[in-house]
Scaffold this motif. Structure first.
Motif, PDB file in Angstrom:
ATOM      1  N   ALA A   1       0.835  -1.203   0.000  1.00  0.00           N
ATOM      2  CA  ALA A   1       0.000   0.000   0.000  1.00  0.00           C
ATOM      3  C   ALA A   1       0.869   1.251   0.000  1.00  0.00           C
ATOM      4  O   ALA A   1       0.610   2.208  -0.746  1.00  0.00           O
ATOM      5  CB  ALA A   1      -0.929  -0.011   1.215  1.00  0.00           C
ATOM      6  N   LEU A   2       1.911   1.258   0.820  1.00  0.00           N
ATOM      7  CA  LEU A   2       2.821   2.404   0.869  1.00  0.00           C
ATOM      8  C   LEU A   2       3.490   2.623  -0.477  1.00  0.00           C
ATOM      9  O   LEU A   2       3.615   3.759  -0.958  1.00  0.00           O
ATOM     10  CB  LEU A   2       3.867   2.170   1.958  1.00  0.00           C
ATOM     11  CG  LEU A   2       4.938   3.244   2.121  1.00  0.00           C
ATOM     12  CD1 LEU A   2       4.335   4.539   2.627  1.00  0.00           C
ATOM     13  CD2 LEU A   2       6.033   2.760   3.084  1.00  0.00           C
ATOM     14  N   ALA A   3       3.919   1.549  -1.117  1.00  0.00           N
ATOM     15  CA  ALA A   3       4.650   1.661  -2.382  1.00  0.00           C
ATOM     16  C   ALA A   3       3.771   2.214  -3.498  1.00  0.00           C
ATOM     17  O   ALA A   3       4.228   3.040  -4.299  1.00  0.00           O
ATOM     18  CB  ALA A   3       5.214   0.298  -2.774  1.00  0.00           C
ATOM     19  N   VAL A   4       2.532   1.750  -3.597  1.00  0.00           N
ATOM     20  CA  VAL A   4       1.682   2.220  -4.693  1.00  0.00           C
ATOM     21  C   VAL A   4       1.159   3.623  -4.422  1.00  0.00           C
ATOM     22  O   VAL A   4       0.830   4.364  -5.352  1.00  0.00           O
ATOM     23  CB  VAL A   4       0.504   1.258  -4.964  1.00  0.00           C
ATOM     24  CG1 VAL A   4       1.017  -0.120  -5.341  1.00  0.00           C
ATOM     25  CG2 VAL A   4      -0.455   1.167  -3.784  1.00  0.00           C
TER      26      VAL A   4
ATOM     27  N   PRO B   1      11.736   2.639   0.169  1.00  0.00           N
ATOM     28  CA  PRO B   1      12.949   2.295   0.938  1.00  0.00           C
ATOM     29  C   PRO B   1      12.754   2.467   2.440  1.00  0.00           C
ATOM     30  O   PRO B   1      13.358   1.733   3.232  1.00  0.00           O
ATOM     31  CB  PRO B   1      14.002   3.277   0.396  1.00  0.00           C
ATOM     32  CG  PRO B   1      13.482   3.729  -0.922  1.00  0.00           C
ATOM     33  CD  PRO B   1      11.994   3.705  -0.816  1.00  0.00           C
ATOM     34  N   VAL B   2      11.919   3.443   2.824  1.00  0.00           N
ATOM     35  CA  VAL B   2      11.662   3.656   4.248  1.00  0.00           C
ATOM     36  C   VAL B   2      10.920   2.450   4.825  1.00  0.00           C
ATOM     37  O   VAL B   2      11.268   1.931   5.891  1.00  0.00           O
ATOM     38  CB  VAL B   2      10.851   4.944   4.472  1.00  0.00           C
ATOM     39  CG1 VAL B   2      10.599   5.159   5.963  1.00  0.00           C
ATOM     40  CG2 VAL B   2      11.572   6.145   3.879  1.00  0.00           C
ATOM     41  N   GLY B   3       9.874   2.001   4.110  1.00  0.00           N
ATOM     42  CA  GLY B   3       9.129   0.834   4.566  1.00  0.00           C
ATOM     43  C   GLY B   3       9.996  -0.407   4.648  1.00  0.00           C
ATOM     44  O   GLY B   3       9.938  -1.168   5.625  1.00  0.00           O
TER      45      GLY B   3
ATOM     46  N   GLY C   1      13.460  -4.239   7.702  1.00  0.00           N
ATOM     47  CA  GLY C   1      14.833  -4.703   7.890  1.00  0.00           C
ATOM     48  C   GLY C   1      15.360  -4.393   9.283  1.00  0.00           C
ATOM     49  O   GLY C   1      16.087  -5.201   9.879  1.00  0.00           O
ATOM     50  N   ALA C   2      14.992  -3.221   9.836  1.00  0.00           N
ATOM     51  CA  ALA C   2      15.446  -2.844  11.173  1.00  0.00           C
ATOM     52  C   ALA C   2      14.904  -3.813  12.216  1.00  0.00           C
ATOM     53  O   ALA C   2      15.607  -4.166  13.182  1.00  0.00           O
ATOM     54  CB  ALA C   2      15.006  -1.418  11.497  1.00  0.00           C
ATOM     55  N   ARG C   3      13.670  -4.272  12.033  1.00  0.00           N
ATOM     56  CA  ARG C   3      13.108  -5.249  12.972  1.00  0.00           C
ATOM     57  C   ARG C   3      13.920  -6.548  12.957  1.00  0.00           C
ATOM     58  O   ARG C   3      14.217  -7.128  14.002  1.00  0.00           O
ATOM     59  CB  ARG C   3      11.653  -5.538  12.627  1.00  0.00           C
ATOM     60  CG  ARG C   3      11.077  -6.650  13.484  1.00  0.00           C
ATOM     61  CD  ARG C   3       9.698  -7.098  13.075  1.00  0.00           C
ATOM     62  NE  ARG C   3       9.346  -8.281  13.856  1.00  0.00           N
ATOM     63  CZ  ARG C   3       9.545  -9.530  13.481  1.00  0.00           C
ATOM     64  NH1 ARG C   3      10.071  -9.775  12.282  1.00  0.00           N
ATOM     65  NH2 ARG C   3       9.223 -10.543  14.264  1.00  0.00           N
TER      66      ARG C   3
END
Length: 648
Positions: free
Chosen positions: A290-293, A300-302, A307-309
């Motif tokens: 949803a964020l990407a579209v 990259p933030v999403g 990745g941080a998790r």
């Protein structure tokens, strides 16, 4: 009565479509309020999918609203069954939550209530053009400033805005503000939940929306009021992220992306014992798609949040056995990979007519060194809160603290080393960082003041909040004031009308009401964005060096550098217009033949002071005069004659 039904329909489409996911097994571990916030975050993408599917099935745009409602209203039964999951605050808690949510909402309302300023601010027409394309019946919106070319901007959320405009019976340039209000409320709700997940008490939770809205760059915002000539200095930062609410005044999709990012943050913070590996992976992948579209720049933030998790879990020892955590990682990679595959297909469709990219690059230069103090100073308050938590809560909350450290480092790096050449748009990574890090401010403040009595704690919270809020107020009033020379407009149903005595008011009304929605405007008009008032595309901008109101950028720069359209095609079209409106009669026919290659109705606007091409020539080529006043005349031909079609 129509207004009441419209508001009810809008509330339905902004909450119920996403409830099919928001109250699914993917979110079973969350409270009812968090699931409602996630429903609002996901509703626009679900509505867009239903709208596009209905259009592909042959449903008219106006009827697609009823399809969306028909498929969404059964979700009311889900909410009813889950009603016990909603714990309503009372007494003092209710008052504090109302204050914390109400102040940002009130500041926002100051800047959006005037119809003229909200319709014509910044780049609003860039977005309303896309929505108007959907309302006109397009399956894939065209570039309204370059007829026949696919609009290169991601338009998933604009399909939702088209349905919202139909529900409210308002022009997109006016209807968007109510979507932004809904997104701000959802963001406030989710920010409260983030603070709760981090152990914040009532006062910290209630103040979360305040710090979400005002904690980014408060000192720099105040300094800019005193020294406006240093708008981009390391101390004042970039005015475009000061304050955070600025993006909610404008028609853009960043406001929705903030809600999705906060929902993702909650998805990674939820303890492992409250959600299964597949459910978490499915939820994060859904939110990421949803964020990407909606806003690809934040993809990259999403990915960084996910990745941080994973990294934080490995470094800080996962709360579940390592074998189970590896399974968790595999499911996450699998679902995220599927989401990225779907996004690639969508992005290929959206950018089908682009011939160049946006120019995003990595840059290590002197300018990068200047961005380091920008980053540190604008995020000083959230970073200070993070530093306090690292020092004081590392043993108890090692995974969460490391998660936020990684997010801060990643977003800081994106802002510093990524260069987006068109007006330094990497500033948006500061806004993403403020969304993800600002909940730390009330958490840290609550922990620091825990030993104080309630009255002193309340006063300290109020003082810190005021220091953040006060510098943002002048900008809110500036957004709400009408600048000198602003066009006078009004919403007439889903249309935006240009009002008299503007010389183009009559001709734009005639184009909108008297021509086919596929008509292409050919006009010697430079300072007014005609598609915004006609819902019709123009063949090309005429002498595209101006900056029309509601666009905010020079059209040549916007179409070629920002959106990456074909330069040769653009130059040919601009040259065709110059030839068509010249006094050289020999150039009129070749220019018209080039326009006819689009195979669409043509609406020709002629200045009465410079009547070229002549009326007799236009009538000889099949055009009929549709409108005339002392300033402009409109000639229209609904189709290309057969003999000319064969010739072309």
């Amino acid at each position: 009565m129509r207004e009441i039904l419209g508001v009810a329909a809008f509330l339905a489409i902004v909450t119920l479509p996403g409830a099919w996911i928001g109250f699914s097994p993917l979110t079973k571990g969350f409270s009812g309020w968090v699931r409602l916030g996630m429903s609002v975050a996901l509703s626009p993408v679900v509505v867009a999918a239903i709208f596009i599917a209905a259009r592909l099935a042959g449903v008219a745009p106006g009827d697609a609203l009823w399809v969306v409602l028909l498929l969404s209203l059964p979700a009311l039964a889900i909410l009813w069954r889950q009603r016990s999951a909603f714990v309503w605050p009372r007494g003092k808690a209710l008052a504090l939550y109302a204050l914390g949510t109400g102040v940002p909402l009130a500041v926002l309302m100051v800047g959006i209530l005037d119809e003229n300023t909200r319709a014509l601010r910044s780049h609003n027409f860039l977005h309303s053009d896309i929505v108007n394309g959907f309302l006109n019946g397009a399956l894939i919106p065209e570039e309204m400033a370059l007829a026949g070319i696919i609009n290169g901007y991601p338009w998933a959320a604009h399909a939702f805005q088209a349905v919202a405009s139909l529900a409210l019976d308002l022009a997109p340039a006016s209807a968007f503000v109510w979507s932004n209000v809904a997104f701000l409320l959802a963001l406030s709700l989710l920010s409260v939940s983030v603070v709760k997940a981090l152990g914040g008490d009532l006062l910290a939770r209630a103040s979360a929306p305040l710090f979400m809205a005002f904690a980014v760059n408060p000192v720099g915002t105040g300094l800019r009021l005193l020294t406006p000539e240093t708008a981009f200095s390391p101390l004042t930062g970039d005015p475009r992220y000061s304050s955070f609410l600025r993006k909610f005044y404008l028609f853009n999709q960043m406001s929705l992306s903030y809600v999705l990012l906060t929902a993702m943050l909650l998805g990674v913070l939820l303890p492992d014992d409250r959600i299964g590996s597949r459910a978490r992976a499915g939820l994060l992948a859904t939110l990421l798609l949803a964020l990407a579209v909606v806003y690809p720049l934040f993809l990259p933030v999403g990915l960084g949040v996910i990745g941080a998790r994973i990294v934080a879990g490995l470094l800080a020892k996962p709360a579940v056995p390592l074998k189970e955590f590896r399974t968790d990682i595999l499911w996450t990679l699998l679902f995220v990979g599927g989401a990225l595959g779907l996004f690639v297909i969508y992005y290929a469709i959206v950018t089908g007519d682009r011939v160049s990219g946006t120019g995003v690059s990595l840059d290590i230069s002197y300018y990068v060194l200047r961005k380091v103090p920008h980053t540190l100073f604008s995020l000083a308050l959230p970073l200070a809160a993070l530093g306090w938590l690292v020092v004081n809560q590392w043993p108890e909350r090692r995974r969460e603290t490391m998660l936020f450290v990684l997010i801060a480092l990643g977003l800081g790096a994106l802002h510093v080393v990524v260069t987006i050449p068109h007006w330094r748009n990497e500033y948006k990574f500061i806004l993403a960082a403020s969304v993800l890090l600002s909940p730390l401010v009330p958490v840290a403040l609550g922990s620091i003041t825990a030993s104080l009595n309630p009255r002193r704690r309340g006063m300290l919270f109020a003082a810190v909040s005021a220091l953040c809020i006060l510098p943002a107020l002048p900008k809110a009033f500036d957004f709400g004031s009408r600048p000198e020379g602003l066009l006078s407009v009004t919403a007439d149903g889903t249309d935006l009308r240009l009002l008299h005595p503007h010389p183009l008011a009559g001709v734009t009304d005639s184009i909108r009401t008297g021509t086919d929605t596929k008509a292409v405007i050919v006009a010697p008009v430079q300072d007014v964005h005609l598609p915004g008032f006609t819902r019709r595309a123009v063949y090309a901008p005429y002498k595209p060096s101006g900056i029309p109101q509601g666009i905010g950028l020079e059209l040549r720069y916007l179409l070629l550098s920002v959106k990456g359209h074909d330069r040769a095609e653009f130059r040919q079209r601009v040259g065709t217009l110059e030839a068509f409106f010249s006094t050289d009669t020999a150039q009129w026919s070749p220019a018209l033949q080039r326009m006819e290659r689009l195979g669409r109705p043509l609406a020709i606007v002629i200045e009465q002071s410079q009547p070229y091409p002549s009326r007799t020539w236009l009538e000889a080529n099949g055009f009929a005069r549709l409108y005339a006043d002392q300033d402009y005349a409109l000639f229209y031909r609904p189709e290309v004659p057969d003999d000319r079609r064969r010739r072309n």
